[in-house]
Design a protein around this motif. Structure first.
Motif, PDB file in Angstrom:
ATOM      1  N   ARG A  81     157.931  75.371 -11.813  1.00 40.41           N
ATOM      2  CA  ARG A  81     158.553  74.197 -11.192  1.00 40.41           C
ATOM      3  C   ARG A  81     159.418  74.609 -10.006  1.00 40.41           C
ATOM      4  O   ARG A  81     159.375  73.997  -8.939  1.00 40.41           O
ATOM      5  CB  ARG A  81     159.373  73.413 -12.221  1.00 40.41           C
ATOM      6  CG  ARG A  81     159.971  72.158 -11.650  1.00 40.41           C
ATOM      7  CD  ARG A  81     160.679  71.260 -12.669  1.00 40.41           C
ATOM      8  NE  ARG A  81     161.236  71.943 -13.799  1.00 40.41           N
ATOM      9  CZ  ARG A  81     161.067  71.538 -15.057  1.00 40.41           C
ATOM     10  NH1 ARG A  81     160.358  70.477 -15.345  1.00 40.41           N
ATOM     11  NH2 ARG A  81     161.629  72.196 -16.048  1.00 40.41           N
ATOM     12  N   THR A  86     154.617  70.087 -14.659  1.00 34.85           N
ATOM     13  CA  THR A  86     155.795  70.876 -15.018  1.00 34.85           C
ATOM     14  C   THR A  86     157.009  70.008 -15.355  1.00 34.85           C
ATOM     15  O   THR A  86     158.074  70.541 -15.656  1.00 34.85           O
ATOM     16  CB  THR A  86     156.185  71.856 -13.878  1.00 34.85           C
ATOM     17  OG1 THR A  86     156.656  71.107 -12.756  1.00 34.85           O
ATOM     18  CG2 THR A  86     155.019  72.746 -13.490  1.00 34.85           C
ATOM     19  N   GLN A  87     156.844  68.700 -15.306  1.00 34.88           N
ATOM     20  CA  GLN A  87     157.971  67.794 -15.513  1.00 34.88           C
ATOM     21  C   GLN A  87     158.229  67.533 -16.993  1.00 34.88           C
ATOM     22  O   GLN A  87     157.290  67.449 -17.785  1.00 34.88           O
ATOM     23  CB  GLN A  87     157.726  66.472 -14.789  1.00 34.88           C
ATOM     24  CG  GLN A  87     157.522  66.620 -13.294  1.00 34.88           C
ATOM     25  CD  GLN A  87     158.645  67.354 -12.618  1.00 34.88           C
ATOM     26  OE1 GLN A  87     159.809  66.945 -12.682  1.00 34.88           O
ATOM     27  NE2 GLN A  87     158.313  68.453 -11.950  1.00 34.88           N
ATOM     28  N   ASP A  88     159.496  67.413 -17.339  1.00 33.24           N
ATOM     29  CA  ASP A  88     159.887  67.104 -18.707  1.00 33.24           C
ATOM     30  C   ASP A  88     159.993  65.601 -18.939  1.00 33.24           C
ATOM     31  O   ASP A  88     159.736  65.122 -20.029  1.00 33.24           O
ATOM     32  CB  ASP A  88     161.236  67.755 -19.034  1.00 33.24           C
ATOM     33  CG  ASP A  88     161.167  69.277 -18.978  1.00 33.24           C
ATOM     34  OD1 ASP A  88     160.142  69.841 -19.400  1.00 33.24           O
ATOM     35  OD2 ASP A  88     162.140  69.895 -18.504  1.00 33.24           O
ATOM     36  N   ASP A  89     160.372  64.874 -17.917  1.00 27.83           N
ATOM     37  CA  ASP A  89     160.570  63.427 -18.009  1.00 27.83           C
ATOM     38  C   ASP A  89     159.293  62.717 -17.565  1.00 27.83           C
ATOM     39  O   ASP A  89     158.807  62.957 -16.457  1.00 27.83           O
ATOM     40  CB  ASP A  89     161.741  63.032 -17.101  1.00 27.83           C
ATOM     41  CG  ASP A  89     162.087  61.565 -17.154  1.00 27.83           C
ATOM     42  OD1 ASP A  89     161.179  60.713 -17.284  1.00 27.83           O
ATOM     43  OD2 ASP A  89     163.282  61.241 -17.033  1.00 27.83           O
ATOM     44  N   ASP A  95     159.389  61.229 -14.105  1.00 30.00           N
ATOM     45  CA  ASP A  95     159.261  62.222 -13.032  1.00 30.00           C
ATOM     46  C   ASP A  95     157.803  62.662 -12.886  1.00 30.00           C
ATOM     47  O   ASP A  95     157.307  62.843 -11.777  1.00 30.00           O
ATOM     48  CB  ASP A  95     160.136  63.443 -13.312  1.00 30.00           C
ATOM     49  CG  ASP A  95     161.623  63.130 -13.226  1.00 30.00           C
ATOM     50  OD1 ASP A  95     162.006  62.135 -12.562  1.00 30.00           O
ATOM     51  OD2 ASP A  95     162.409  63.881 -13.832  1.00 30.00           O
ATOM     52  N   GLU A  96     157.133  62.821 -14.017  1.00 31.81           N
ATOM     53  CA  GLU A  96     155.717  63.183 -13.990  1.00 31.81           C
ATOM     54  C   GLU A  96     154.915  62.103 -13.257  1.00 31.81           C
ATOM     55  O   GLU A  96     154.070  62.410 -12.408  1.00 31.81           O
ATOM     56  CB  GLU A  96     155.206  63.358 -15.416  1.00 31.81           C
ATOM     57  CG  GLU A  96     153.791  63.866 -15.501  1.00 31.81           C
ATOM     58  CD  GLU A  96     153.370  64.154 -16.937  1.00 31.81           C
ATOM     59  OE1 GLU A  96     152.212  64.581 -17.105  1.00 31.81           O
ATOM     60  OE2 GLU A  96     154.158  63.962 -17.890  1.00 31.81           O
ATOM     61  N   TRP A 117     155.416  62.315  -9.425  1.00 32.82           N
ATOM     62  CA  TRP A 117     154.638  63.384  -8.794  1.00 32.82           C
ATOM     63  C   TRP A 117     153.150  63.041  -8.775  1.00 32.82           C
ATOM     64  O   TRP A 117     152.455  63.309  -7.792  1.00 32.82           O
ATOM     65  CB  TRP A 117     154.899  64.720  -9.479  1.00 32.82           C
ATOM     66  CG  TRP A 117     156.195  65.320  -9.056  1.00 32.82           C
ATOM     67  CD1 TRP A 117     157.351  65.372  -9.784  1.00 32.82           C
ATOM     68  CD2 TRP A 117     156.497  65.913  -7.787  1.00 32.82           C
ATOM     69  NE1 TRP A 117     158.346  65.967  -9.040  1.00 32.82           N
ATOM     70  CE2 TRP A 117     157.854  66.311  -7.822  1.00 32.82           C
ATOM     71  CE3 TRP A 117     155.762  66.139  -6.634  1.00 32.82           C
ATOM     72  CZ2 TRP A 117     158.475  66.927  -6.730  1.00 32.82           C
ATOM     73  CZ3 TRP A 117     156.372  66.760  -5.549  1.00 32.82           C
ATOM     74  CH2 TRP A 117     157.711  67.144  -5.601  1.00 32.82           C
TER      75      TRP A 117
END
Length: 172
Positions: free
Chosen positions: A33, A62-65, A68-69, A72
């Motif tokens: 990330r 690579t996003q946790d939320d 946010d994913e 992207w």
């Protein structure tokens, strides 16, 4: 000479994206990330659409939320659309973008499932299925088609019977 330099820069960017993907697959999500964010800052919002599409596509993973994913993945789709619209200077990446559409829409469908937005998920899943003709008859294409089938089945089990496309299709 200028064309050769441009190709070298393009290859270097794709190599750096590939290195981040390898880090992520090796389990170093944070490092991947960080590298992707650094590269995104270098490329910028107006950089080459193929680079932005590819980078955002992998950055989403690579996003946790989930929100946010989704952001992207939406960036990746937007960059892919730039490549496939009638922009003569950028047409060289259009075939690559078309081959990415099934995966891009599949990822968006999965994002929307995570966010509890099943109608949006179904819309993107339908688009993924519709774009799947651009996939080759190879392991990548087979994997994307299988993932589409799995998500269709999951949505059919948890929502209205089968959605607008009916039950998951199986390849002959």
């Amino acid at each position: 000479m200028a064309e050769r330099q441009e190709q070298a820069v393009s290859d270097a960017v794709m190599t750096r994206i590939g290195q981040g993907v390898l880090l992520h697959h090796a389990g170093d999500r944070e490092e991947a990330r960080g590298r992707f964010l650094d590269l995104w800052a270098e490329i910028g919002e107006d950089g080459d659409p193929l680079h932005r599409c590819t980078l955002a596509h992998y950055m989403a993973d690579t996003q946790d939320d989930p929100a946010d994913e989704l952001a992207w993945d939406l960036r990746a789709l937007s960059a892919a659309e730039e490549l496939t619209h009638d922009r003569p200077a950028r047409r060289d990446g259009a075939p690559a973008a078309r081959a990415l559409y099934p995966s891009l829409h599949l990822n968006l469908a999965a994002d929307y499932v995570k966010l509890g937005r099943s109608d949006a998920a179904r819309t993107h899943l339908y688009r993924a299925r519709s774009a799947a003709d651009a996939l080759g008859d190879d392991s990548y294409g087979d994997g994307v088609r299988a993932a589409i089938d799995r998500l269709e089945a999951r949505l059919a089990d948890g929502g209205p019977a089968g959605g607008p496309w009916g039950p998951p299709r199986r390849r002959p």
